[in-house]
Design an enzyme around this catalytic site. Structure first.
Site, mmCIF file in Angstrom:
data_model
loop_
_atom_site.group_PDB
_atom_site.id
_atom_site.type_symbol
_atom_site.label_atom_id
_atom_site.label_comp_id
_atom_site.label_asym_id
_atom_site.label_seq_id
_atom_site.Cartn_x
_atom_site.Cartn_y
_atom_site.Cartn_z
ATOM 1 N N GLY A 1 56.329 -46.662 -91.191
ATOM 2 C CA GLY A 1 56.579 -45.640 -90.289
ATOM 3 C C GLY A 1 57.610 -46.289 -89.300
ATOM 4 N N MET B 1 59.017 -50.650 -87.289
ATOM 5 C CA MET B 1 58.783 -52.013 -87.470
ATOM 6 C C MET B 1 59.259 -52.693 -86.181
ATOM 7 S SD MET B 1 58.156 -54.955 -88.835
ATOM 8 C CE MET B 1 58.405 -56.421 -87.852
ATOM 9 N N GLU C 1 54.799 -49.496 -81.548
ATOM 10 C CA GLU C 1 55.693 -50.456 -81.836
ATOM 11 C C GLU C 1 55.869 -51.478 -80.673
ATOM 12 O OE1 GLU C 1 56.190 -51.434 -84.818
ATOM 13 O OE2 GLU C 1 55.299 -49.306 -85.310
ATOM 14 N N GLU D 1 47.865 -55.846 -85.629
ATOM 15 C CA GLU D 1 47.918 -54.501 -85.887
ATOM 16 C C GLU D 1 46.766 -53.726 -85.307
ATOM 17 O OE1 GLU D 1 50.406 -53.291 -86.738
ATOM 18 O OE2 GLU D 1 51.614 -54.717 -87.909
#
Length: 951
Positions: A356, A358, A393, A415
């Site tokens: 999706g 980075m 992000e 994450e």
């Protein structure tokens, strides 16, 4: 892993980190396990050719196999069992991290991509700290041609090494004729590589320019271990360094990197763009982008220049992401009391992108549909997703970039935390999204669905060879990690949580951490036993079910007798000694929105006293925050039904009860009819997220029933359930409706279309015809629902219309909406065309897997998609080189079958193929198929009777 077969066999099961277990298994499980030590970590196999003798089996499962250096698991088994005919399978690649005798301090990296020949030239000068004399330097390099290499010592001596490249270990070994003395040295390497089309390393992508012509750009994607595909480097997260990047790019192209530009000059047809040195950081966060882009910009309230780069023709579609980013950065600064340390933040929409987005430091790259918002054609759900992804992000700029996990074992520190924190900021910026309620249906539930499998893994899972890393970018690292942090946040309270996070970030900034470092900071801030509690959640697989076995009123308190055990999807916990320290919370009928009591259950069994009136129900886990299932005795569960019906029970608790009950049904603790009766009582439900959870439960049940002859009865049940709420929400938006009303309308109409509701399908056909003829345009929120309803009764002409729409569309979001609807056709001939279309050049590599998956979603295309996957295995595996897109394709294509025979077939197919990076996904899919088969066998007759008698 528990294997269900027709006859007992001896099964060698691979467990995490080179451990094995041997079991005698059958339909009735015999569960005796013993770890085996072996250097072979890649293979597991059904050893059903071995005759089973009780004395041999007893010796086998009760004796620790000897460690034999260089031997593999099969030779060890043969030695014990006295058999030699077992075949060999490829062994797992050996892996050692890079030596620490040499450390990079500073990279001067120069890259020159050619957007016509798709090659790039590069030169890197690396300042090294040589910690001890050595004649060998080992660093990472992959798919690079080394043109020259030399080392300059402090005394001016120049040494030229012998260079050996290893594809297997992904390294370059530089061997010198003499020892390099300890001290400072400068390594210079010139190299060449391909701008590949694999969406990893330094690769090529494309989009349309202002004239509508295809133009190429060069972009990087280095996480987890692909910086080595771009330049020789020490490609491990703990080996941080400073990077000074120079790009030689064609004139007229934008050139971007992590830091701002410090100088720009001309060199023939090219420009030479030099960027400021980065802070000390990991290689996987280095990024460059070269191509034709436009941008919109703004400055955040704390002075950060933010730009959103887009294809030139659609720069206004970057405005929403720009708004979000400029608000998110100061929010995180205030929340963590740590400022964003870079002077700029660029967000770039990339045409071809496997993930999706980075989180490259200062230069975040996105799939176009995760960043761009079109005011007329973007749905409310997609706009919400863009906000969430931007929040995720940018959270990484602190969690991951400023403070980085020491090794991929601790990936969840990146994450899991970013997934939790994204919801904090979205809840702050967009309270109308009610994002924490959606968290439970979107994130929490997904985590528990995966983690109840025997083939799941701990949040902290040892990672060795880089090929293993992609497999842990899954719902355990992201969703379970975030859910555990959410539970911890409640346990500590927001104030102590924030204080601990500030300690963690400031203490470890620009360095690397282990999970224990986080626990230490939070424990210091809260004075609570964080490490002891949380280690039970991160270091072992799974989660508990809390059973309420007795409820007794004693004066003005309710005494509950509780028990915990691991919750497994197959209900098989024999011999499982897992134990959690479980933060428990309670609410009551008198105070449904308050926590009236909290405690930590540390033992297998316990009694809890909760202040409650005699006529109160007592709800465990209000808000569905604790990462566990709850099972009530039937008479206690029945007490909730009136509160569910009149909605006096809060939405998250209504959702939690249904979700827990359904999970218990799947595991065989309850009959499916029990949950169907509860769902039947929810016709008057008005909360989007509760309906989403109901729909999710029925989708899983549909998988089973699609293999029976009473599918029509199930669809009628679905129509009867969703029809009343569809009348309330209608087809057309209302001026005063909420964000969640829009999501609910889309969900309800999609469900009714899937249940063959004639009225819904006819209205969808009418609106679709007007949409195609441009008479009126379907609102973006309803397009996916309308497309699938129309296609479910569509023919070849409908297919041709959809393909024409797809080819003419420029908005990536709409392309995805169309292509992911194509699997709704019922005609297998058309579905075959859809699969061929998926592999055509019309569909970007990032989207092909989702078109194939769309075909596998329903029974009509499931077998077709499976056969297609088998026939195209070599091409697909080569195209994606393993990776998480391939893992997602495999899992979603096969996990919805529901016969033991199909599970055997799937297992057999993959047993003889290279499944690098996919083993865990395959194991999970096969386990899911066997669980489906067991569930259908168990409850088929009672489900049929309920549905056929349902009025």
């Amino acid at each position: 892993m528990s294997v269900l077969l027709r006859k007992p066999v001896c099964v060698l099961v691979r467990l995490p980190r080179y451990r094995y277990s041997v079991r005698l298994v059958s339909r009735i499980r015999v569960s005796s396990t013993q770890s085996l030590r072996s250097t072979n970590g890649s293979c597991w196999a059904s050893l059903n050719k071995l005759p089973l003798y009780n004395r041999n089996l007893s010796a086998f499962i009760n004796k620790q196999l000897p460690y034999i250096p260089g031997a593999n698991c099969y030779s060890n088994i043969a030695a014990i069992m006295g058999k030699t005919e077992i075949g060999q399978l490829p062994e797992k690649k050996p892996f050692e991290r890079l030596p620490k005798n040499v450390k990079p301090l500073h990279y001067d990296l120069q890259l020159k991509p050619n957007l016509e020949t798709f090659v790039f030239e590069g030169k890197v000068g690396i300042k090294l700290q040589v910690n001890e004399p050595t004649s060998k330097i080992i660093l990472n390099a992959l798919e690079l041609e080394i043109k020259s290499c030399f080392l300059l010592l402090e005394n001016g001596t120049e040494l030229k090494p012998k260079v050996d490249l290893s594809i297997e270990t992904e390294t370059a070994t530089l061997t010198f004729d003499q020892a390099i003395p300890a001290g400072i040295a400068h390594l210079t390497i010139e190299f060449k590589g391909e701008l590949n089309d694999k969406m990893k390393g330094f690769y090529r992508s494309n989009h349309s320019n202002l004239e509508g012509q295809k133009c190429y750009c060069a972009v990087t994607q280095f996480e987890a271990t692909d910086a080595r595909r771009c330049f020789p480097c020490w490609d491990e997260p703990a080996i941080k360094s400073v990077f000074e990047v120079t790009l030689i790019a064609p004139k007229g192209n934008v050139a971007l990197s992590n830091m701002p530009v410090v100088s720009e000059s001309e060199d023939g047809d090219c420009k030479v763009v030099k960027f400021a040195p980065t802070p000390i950081m990991s290689t996987y966060l280095v990024a460059v982008v070269v191509g034709d882009f436009a941008y919109v910009e703004d400055t955040s309230s704390d002075g950060i220049l933010v730009r959103v780069y887009t294809p030139p023709a659609v720069k206004d579609q970057g405005l929403f992401a720009l708004h979000v980013a400029t608000k998110v950065l100061p929010y995180y600064k205030e929340y963590f009391q740590v400022a964003y340390p870079l002077p700029k933040m660029d967000l770039v929409a990339i045409g071809d992108f496997s993930a999706g987005a980075m989180e490259n430091w200062g230069l975040v790259t996105y799939r176009q549909s995760a960043l761009l918002v079109d005011s007329e054609n973007t749905s409310a759900s997609r706009k919400q997703w863009v906000a969430v992804v931007v929040g995720h992000e940018l959270a990484h700029q602190w969690f991951g970039n400023l403070v980085t996990m020491e090794w991929w074992t601790h990936l969840w520190l990146n994450e899991g935390y970013a997934t939790f924190v994204e919801n904090l900021c979205v809840a702050h910026l967009f309270p109308e999204y009610d994002i924490w309620t959606q968290f439970v249906s979107d994130i929490y539930t997904r985590a528990l669905e995966l983690d109840c499998l025997k083939s799941s893994h701990p949040i902290e899972i040892p990672v060795g060879h880089p090929s293993e890393v992609d497999e842990i970018f899954d719902d355990i690292s992201y969703s379970k990690g975030a859910s555990v942090i959410r539970m911890l946040h409640r346990y500590l309270g927001d104030s102590d949580f924030r204080k601990g996070m500030n300690t963690y970030l400031t203490r470890h900034q620009y360095s690397n951490t282990f999970t224990e470092d986080l626990w230490a900071a939070l424990e210091e801030a809260s004075k609570k036993p964080v490490k002891d509690v949380m280690s039970t959640w991160t270091k072992q697989t799974g989660f508990p079910v809390i059973r309420v076995t007795e409820s007794k009123q004693i004066g003005d308190v309710r005494e509950l007798t509780l028990a915990q055990e691991r919750f497994c999807a197959d209900a098989d916990t024999a011999g499982d000694s897992s134990l959690w320290m479980v933060p428990l919370t309670f609410s009551t009928k008198s105070k449904p929105n308050d926590i009236v009591h909290s405690c930590v259950l540390e033992t297998r069994n316990g009694k809890v006293q909760v202040p409650a009136a005699p006529d109160d129900w007592v709800k465990i886990n209000p808000g569905t925050v604790g990462v566990y299932r709850t099972q009530y005795a039937q008479y206690l569960l029945d007490q909730f039904i009136p509160a569910i019906q009149d909605k006096s029970l809060p939405p998250l608790d209504r959702l939690g009860i249904v979700d827990d009950l359904f999970a218990l049904v799947q595991a065989g603790h309850c009959n499916t009819v029990q949950v169907l009766k509860v769902i039947s009582a929810m016709k008057d439900e008005d909360n989007y997220t509760v309906w989403f959870s109901i729909g999710n439960c029925l989708s899983k049940l549909r998988v089973l029933i699609s293999n029976t002859d009473f599918m029509d009865s199930f669809k009628k049940f679905g129509r009867d359930l969703f029809k009343p709420v569809s009348h309330r929400v209608g087809w057309d938006p209302r001026p005063d409706e909420s964000h969640l009303d829009k999501l609910l309308r889309s969900l309800v109409l999609a469900k009714l279309g899937s249940y063959d509701d004639a009225e819904t399908i006819e209205e969808a056909k009418r609106r679709f015809a007007d949409h195609v003829s441009k008479k009126s345009i379907i609102p973006a929120d309803l397009r996916a629902s309308v497309y699938r309803a129309v296609l479910s009764v569509g023919d070849e002409s409908t297919y041709d219309t959809m393909i024409k729409m797809y080819k003419e569309e420029t908005l990536q979001e709409e392309k995805e909406r169309i292509s992911r609807s194509l699997g709704a056709f019922k005609d297998t001939k058309i579905l075959s065309k859809v699969l061929d279309f998926a592999m055509s050049d019309e569909v970007r590599p990032q989207d092909k897997v989702f078109v194939i998956i769309s075909v596998a979603l329903d029974k009509g295309g499931r077998e077709l998609a499976w056969e297609f996957l088998k026939q195209n295995w070599t091409d697909l595996h080569s195209r994606y080189e393993g990776g998480f897109l391939m893992a997602r394709l495999v899992k979603n294509t096969v996990e919805n079958f529901s016969t033991f025979e199909k599970a055997d077939e799937i297992e057999s197919f993959f047993a003889s193929r290279d499944t690098s990076c996919l083993d865990r996904s395959i194991s999970q899919a096969v386990e899911s198929v066997r669980l489906n088969a067991a569930w259908l066998t168990r409850d088929r007759d009672s489900i049929r009777q309920f549905l056929e008698n349902h009025k």
